[in-house]
Design a protein around this motif. Structure first.
Motif, PDB file in Angstrom:
ATOM      1  N   ASN A  35       0.977  -1.566   0.176  1.00 36.01           N
ATOM      2  CA  ASN A  35       0.058  -0.305   0.121  1.00 36.01           C
ATOM      3  C   ASN A  35       0.682   1.484   0.153  1.00 36.01           C
ATOM      4  O   ASN A  35       0.527   1.873  -0.743  1.00 36.01           O
ATOM      5  N   GLN A  36       2.287   1.001   0.565  1.00 31.39           N
ATOM      6  CA  GLN A  36       2.891   2.548   0.462  1.00 31.39           C
ATOM      7  C   GLN A  36       4.007   1.985   1.058  1.00 31.39           C
ATOM      8  O   GLN A  36       4.371   0.479   1.378  1.00 31.39           O
ATOM      9  N   LEU A  69      -2.515   6.871  -5.150  1.00 31.14           N
ATOM     10  CA  LEU A  69      -3.351   8.047  -4.134  1.00 31.14           C
ATOM     11  C   LEU A  69      -4.053   9.126  -4.752  1.00 31.14           C
ATOM     12  O   LEU A  69      -3.433   9.658  -5.817  1.00 31.14           O
ATOM     13  N   LYS A  70      -4.945   9.270  -3.416  1.00 35.10           N
ATOM     14  CA  LYS A  70      -6.188  10.681  -3.816  1.00 35.10           C
ATOM     15  C   LYS A  70      -4.699  11.631  -3.118  1.00 35.10           C
ATOM     16  O   LYS A  70      -4.774  11.600  -1.729  1.00 35.10           O
ATOM     17  N   TYR A  93      -1.631  12.543   1.054  1.00 32.45           N
ATOM     18  CA  TYR A  93      -2.050  11.816   1.007  1.00 32.45           C
ATOM     19  C   TYR A  93      -2.327  10.502   1.771  1.00 32.45           C
ATOM     20  O   TYR A  93      -1.910  11.176   3.257  1.00 32.45           O
ATOM     21  N   ARG A  94      -3.637   9.619   1.700  1.00 36.34           N
ATOM     22  CA  ARG A  94      -3.864   8.976   2.677  1.00 36.34           C
ATOM     23  C   ARG A  94      -3.771   7.423   2.180  1.00 36.34           C
ATOM     24  O   ARG A  94      -4.200   7.101   1.266  1.00 36.34           O
ATOM     25  N   SER A  95      -2.622   6.844   2.714  1.00 38.69           N
ATOM     26  CA  SER A  95      -3.100   5.558   2.282  1.00 38.69           C
ATOM     27  C   SER A  95      -4.509   4.271   2.441  1.00 38.69           C
ATOM     28  O   SER A  95      -5.308   4.911   3.323  1.00 38.69           O
ATOM     29  N   TRP A 119      -0.597   8.299   6.768  1.00 39.96           N
ATOM     30  CA  TRP A 119      -0.689   9.897   5.472  1.00 39.96           C
ATOM     31  C   TRP A 119       0.678  10.250   4.946  1.00 39.96           C
ATOM     32  O   TRP A 119       1.567   9.502   5.874  1.00 39.96           O
ATOM     33  N   TYR A 122       8.102   8.723  -0.032  1.00 37.73           N
ATOM     34  CA  TYR A 122       6.937   9.741   0.732  1.00 37.73           C
ATOM     35  C   TYR A 122       7.452  10.038   2.428  1.00 37.73           C
ATOM     36  O   TYR A 122       8.574   8.638   2.728  1.00 37.73           O
TER      37      TYR A 122
END
Length: 183
Positions: free
Chosen positions: A78-79, A89-90, A160-162, A167, A122
């Motif tokens: 996911n990250q 990611l949004k 962004y939030r995974s 975050w 990130y």
């Protein structure tokens, strides 16, 4: 349980940093073919993995590190990637304050240069101090930073939030950081 934890960590290494280790490739969004992941891990001889065990690892991982696509033929982290992928990611407006946990040995560097992603894409931030403390303790005596996300967002920084609630942002300059008084 120990073997499952070790296998899960190996999966994280593959899906976040080194897919070539087992001869697989990630697509531009970080997806790998689940069957190729299973076969590649088994070929190393160091871990035994079945599709069923992979399902259990993804479902029970306390940090929700992994996700399947709808039909479970593809998997991704996911990250936390160091390889260049777009995990779709949004952009999201962050809460006013987020937290970053680290080890005391890194505090001097963070105080000088802020939070940088180093080998990752990130900087990872937590919504609460307890999660940040758990992250920090992995690096020794924990230090928790408060991140003034409200001011960062007003200054044009993107967040962004995974899917698992972590975050993410590209960097946090020192002026947005303050050590939190948390035990």
């Amino acid at each position: 349980m120990r073997d499952m934890r070790s296998t899960s960590k190996f999966i994280a290494l593959i899906l976040r940093h080194r897919p070539e280790t087992i001869g697989i490739a990630l697509d531009e969004h970080g997806w790998a073919k689940a069957d190729e992941l299973v076969d590649g891990i088994n070929a190393t001889g160091n871990h035994r993995l079945t599709k069923e065990l992979l399902e259990v690892i993804v479902r029970t991982d306390e940090k929700q590190r992994y996700a399947f696509n709808e039909d479970h033929t593809l998997i991704r982290a996911n990250q936390g990637h160091s390889v260049s992928v777009d995990v779709e990611l949004k952009e999201m407006e962050p809460p006013p304050i987020l937290y970053h946990g680290t080890g005391e040995k890194y505090a001097g560097s963070i105080d000088r240069q802020g939070l940088i992603p180093k080998t990752r894409l990130y900087v990872h931030l937590s919504a609460d101090t307890e999660t940040a403390r758990k992250v920090g303790i992995r690096h020794g005596k924990p230090v928790i930073y408060r991140v003034d996300c409200q001011r960062m967002a007003a200054d044009g920084f993107v967040f962004y939030r995974s899917v698992n609630g972590v975050w993410l942002t590209r960097e946090v300059p020192p002026k947005y950081l303050q050590k939190a008084n948390v035990q």
